[in-house]
Design an enzyme around this catalytic site. Structure first.
Site, PDB file in Angstrom:
ATOM      1  CB  ALA A 144      14.515  21.312 -11.483  1.00  0.00           C
ATOM      2  N   GLY A 145      13.834  20.865  -8.520  1.00  0.00           N
ATOM      3  CA  GLY A 145      13.147  20.003  -7.564  1.00  0.00           C
ATOM      4  C   GLY A 145      11.795  20.598  -7.260  1.00  0.00           C
ATOM      5  CG  HIS A 146       8.565  19.997  -9.108  1.00  0.00           C
ATOM      6  ND1 HIS A 146       9.268  20.323 -10.233  1.00  0.00           N
ATOM      7  CD2 HIS A 146       7.938  18.855  -9.375  1.00  0.00           C
ATOM      8  CE1 HIS A 146       9.076  19.420 -11.145  1.00  0.00           C
ATOM      9  NE2 HIS A 146       8.273  18.515 -10.655  1.00  0.00           N
TER      10      HIS A 146
ATOM     11  CG  ASP B 113      13.838  27.660  -5.795  1.00  0.00           C
ATOM     12  OD1 ASP B 113      13.648  26.485  -6.165  1.00  0.00           O
ATOM     13  OD2 ASP B 113      14.961  28.137  -5.585  1.00  0.00           O
ATOM     14  CD  GLU B 114      10.835  31.543 -10.433  1.00  0.00           C
ATOM     15  OE1 GLU B 114      10.653  30.304 -10.517  1.00  0.00           O
ATOM     16  OE2 GLU B 114      11.757  32.124 -11.007  1.00  0.00           O
TER      17      GLU B 114
ATOM     18  CB  VAL C 106      -3.893  33.653  -0.513  1.00  0.00           C
ATOM     19  CG1 VAL C 106      -4.001  34.967  -1.262  1.00  0.00           C
ATOM     20  CG2 VAL C 106      -5.094  32.752  -0.837  1.00  0.00           C
TER      21      VAL C 106
ATOM     22  CD  GLN D  63      17.072  24.912 -13.391  1.00  0.00           C
ATOM     23  OE1 GLN D  63      16.994  24.859 -14.597  1.00  0.00           O
ATOM     24  NE2 GLN D  63      17.067  23.835 -12.650  1.00  0.00           N
TER      25      GLN D  63
ATOM     26  CE  LYS E 238      10.078  27.084 -12.561  1.00  0.00           C
ATOM     27  NZ  LYS E 238      10.817  27.815 -11.502  1.00  0.00           N
ATOM     28  N   GLY E 239       5.575  24.788  -9.674  1.00  0.00           N
ATOM     29  CA  GLY E 239       4.891  23.515  -9.424  1.00  0.00           C
ATOM     30  C   GLY E 239       3.428  23.742  -9.095  1.00  0.00           C
TER      31      GLY E 239
ATOM     32  CB  THR F 189      13.405  21.330  -3.732  1.00  0.00           C
ATOM     33  OG1 THR F 189      12.653  22.533  -3.640  1.00  0.00           O
ATOM     34  CG2 THR F 189      12.484  20.154  -3.579  1.00  0.00           C
TER      35      THR F 189
HETATM   36  P1  IMP Z   1      23.468  24.188 -11.574  1.00  0.00           P
HETATM   37  O1  IMP Z   1      22.211  24.360 -12.359  1.00  0.00           O
HETATM   38  O2  IMP Z   1      23.450  23.034 -10.622  1.00  0.00           O
HETATM   39  O3  IMP Z   1      24.689  24.200 -12.467  1.00  0.00           O
HETATM   40  O4  IMP Z   1      23.622  25.506 -10.639  1.00  0.00           O
HETATM   41  C1  IMP Z   1      23.817  26.793 -11.196  1.00  0.00           C
HETATM   42  C2  IMP Z   1      23.056  27.831 -10.384  1.00  0.00           C
HETATM   43  O5  IMP Z   1      21.669  27.642 -10.544  1.00  0.00           O
HETATM   44  C3  IMP Z   1      23.315  27.767  -8.887  1.00  0.00           C
HETATM   45  O6  IMP Z   1      23.242  29.078  -8.360  1.00  0.00           O
HETATM   46  C4  IMP Z   1      22.144  26.949  -8.365  1.00  0.00           C
HETATM   47  O7  IMP Z   1      21.859  27.213  -7.009  1.00  0.00           O
HETATM   48  C5  IMP Z   1      21.046  27.466  -9.276  1.00  0.00           C
HETATM   49  N1  IMP Z   1      19.942  26.505  -9.438  1.00  0.00           N
HETATM   50  C6  IMP Z   1      19.930  25.390 -10.185  1.00  0.00           C
HETATM   51  N2  IMP Z   1      18.726  24.774 -10.106  1.00  0.00           N
HETATM   52  C7  IMP Z   1      17.965  25.545  -9.306  1.00  0.00           C
HETATM   53  C8  IMP Z   1      16.603  25.463  -8.877  1.00  0.00           C
HETATM   54  O8  IMP Z   1      15.847  24.537  -9.235  1.00  0.00           O
HETATM   55  N3  IMP Z   1      16.179  26.458  -8.053  1.00  0.00           N
HETATM   56  C9  IMP Z   1      16.976  27.497  -7.693  1.00  0.00           C
HETATM   57  N4  IMP Z   1      18.245  27.624  -8.063  1.00  0.00           N
HETATM   58  C10 IMP Z   1      18.738  26.657  -8.883  1.00  0.00           C
END
Ligand code: IMP
Length: 436
Positions: free
Chosen positions: A39-41, A13-14, A412, A222, A16-17, A297
């Protein structure tokens, strides 16, 4: 060899999108190399908002081929619904290519992920519940399904049939319902028919693009601190978000990587369980979370928020061989005074400057902070580092000193134009292309 890896330097969630979006005009191909629909963006283009979990955001540009590499785990149901959503909004999805070797997340992977998390109770990882760990687990156990297996009924039946009895037994022991072979085979065949036109040998797609001299962006999901090897195990994801993952999961060799751009926020967030030494459980943290819209997300869970931690930053720069950095969301810190930066840990009375490999040790780490005077001016309109308030410049310089590599882009605000660009090795330029 114009290949750039974009990698998260924190817990995901830095932003990257935004980095991909900012660079997209210069690139011909965007490749996802690991992770899955965990993941989600969210991409905002003008008035339109696109929420994507699997398809690389490059799909929003007409000139970009979007590749889901072999290192990604694909839930075909998610992929199909994203392709349908994009096509329904006028985006040409023929340019989405999916590796035939990418592993498939099956419904029993999702059920197992959720049931096992429930059983772990107080010790849970806090996964996104998308079946990511079980899918990668089966890959390593060699009882997984690959996308190409969805194209052949006999193969599909044999592959599922090999895995299913054990899955059902485990599910039963967790109090969950069993899955039926015939229904899973029908489901898989349907997915295969629908996705057949997108399946490809993506390694050669990427290699041919590089040979042509096209600029390829390899996009990590991630972040480094969630890396299976380098994060605080077991509070990690099941893949390698680090830049090395781009080689194994994208089909390129280490010497083909031209640049590794690390992406980080001006503060830290984390979703899920696990140690977080700089976590803020007070009003300051709640304020940053609200201003920064820090909500997961994929899961909608509130993100945990903390001060920036330079200890894992130094580690992340090293293990990714980061060559440049994009710093996001510095505007969210406007109005905070003082701003704290963690430069070391106190663990059992010892000063520790290296990121500890043990989550147990990390859980005992007390942050050693340096304080920086804040700034109150809004900075959304600033477009050069020289025009930032002096205190903001000092903070950016301190982050850069800890990283030891240049911060070349400073965001910014959420818009693409709200970005400070510093002089850096320019990437090969392609003519600007409109959004699809
Ligand atoms: P998993 O990837 O669903 O197995 O989750 C493992 C860990 O990674 C958990 O702490 C999730 O909250 C974290 N995680 C997985 N995908 C993301 C992401 O896109 N952003 C932030 N944390 C993530």
């Amino acid at each position: 060899m114009p290949a750039t890896v974009i990698v998260g330097l924190q817990w995901g969630d830095e932003g990257k999108g935004k980095t991909t979006d900012f660079l997209a005009e210069q690139v011909a191909m965007v490749v996802r190399y690991q992770g899955g629909d965990n993941a989600g963006h969210t991409v905002v283009t003008g008035d339109e908002v696109f929420k994507l979990h699997l398809v690389p955001s490059g799909v929003l540009y007409r000139h970009i081929t979007s590749v889901i590499g072999n290192g990604v785990v694909v839930n075909p149901a998610t992929l199909i619904s994203e392709l349908d959503m994009l096509a329904g909004r006028g985006i040409d999805v023929a340019r989405v290519r999916v590796s035939r070797s990418a592993h498939v997340t099956m419904p029993y992977h999702v059920a197992l992920d959720r049931a096992m998390e429930r059983r772990l109770d107080g010790a849970k990882v806090g996964t996104t519940g998308r079946g990511i760990g079980p899918t990668y687990g089966d890959r390593a156990w060699r009882i997984g399904l690959r996308m190409e297996d969805l194209l052949d009924e006999a193969v599909l039946r044999e592959r599922i049939g090999r895995a299913l009895p054990d899955k059902n037994q485990l599910l039963a022991s967790l109090g969950e319902a069993a899955f039926e072979l015939d229904r899973l085979v029908d489901l898989g065949l349907g997915w295969g028919q629908r996705l057949r036109p997108h399946l490809d040998d993506t390694t050669w797609l990427v290699q041919d693009a590089l040979r042509r001299g096209d600029h390829v962006l390899l996009e990590g999901a991630q972040g480094t601190l969630l890396d299976l090897d380098h994060g605080s195990y077991p509070y990690v994801t099941s893949s390698n978000p680090v830049a090395g993952g781009a080689c194994t999961g994208g089909g390129i060799g280490p010497l083909q990587v031209d640049e590794v751009m690390g992406v980080m926020k001006a503060y830290a967030t984390r979703v899920g369980s696990g140690p977080f030494p700089t976590e803020l459980l007070d009003e300051i943290g709640r304020g940053i979370a609200a201003r920064g819209h820090e909500v997961g997300t994929t899961t909608g869970r509130p993100r945990r928020v903390g001060w920036f931690d330079a200890v894992p930053l130094r580690y992340a720069v090293a293990v990714n061989s980061v060559s440049s950095i994009m710093l996001n969301k510095i505007d969210i810190l406007s109005g905070l005074d003082p701003i704290r930066l963690c430069v070391a840990y106190d663990i059992d009375g010892r000063r520790v400057e290296h990121w500890p490999s043990s989550a147990i040790e990390l859980a005992r780490a007390q942050p050693v902070f340096e304080e920086f005077a804040g700034w109150s001016e809004p900075i959304h309109g600033v477009r050069s580092l020289a025009d930032l308030p002096e205190n903001a410049r000092r903070y950016v310089t301190a982050l850069e000193d800890h990283a030891g590599v240049p911060i070349v882009l400073v965001s910014v605000g959420p818009e693409r134009t709200q970005t400070i660009e510093r002089a850096w090795r320019p990437m090969r330029h392609r003519p600007a292309a409109p959004l699809a």
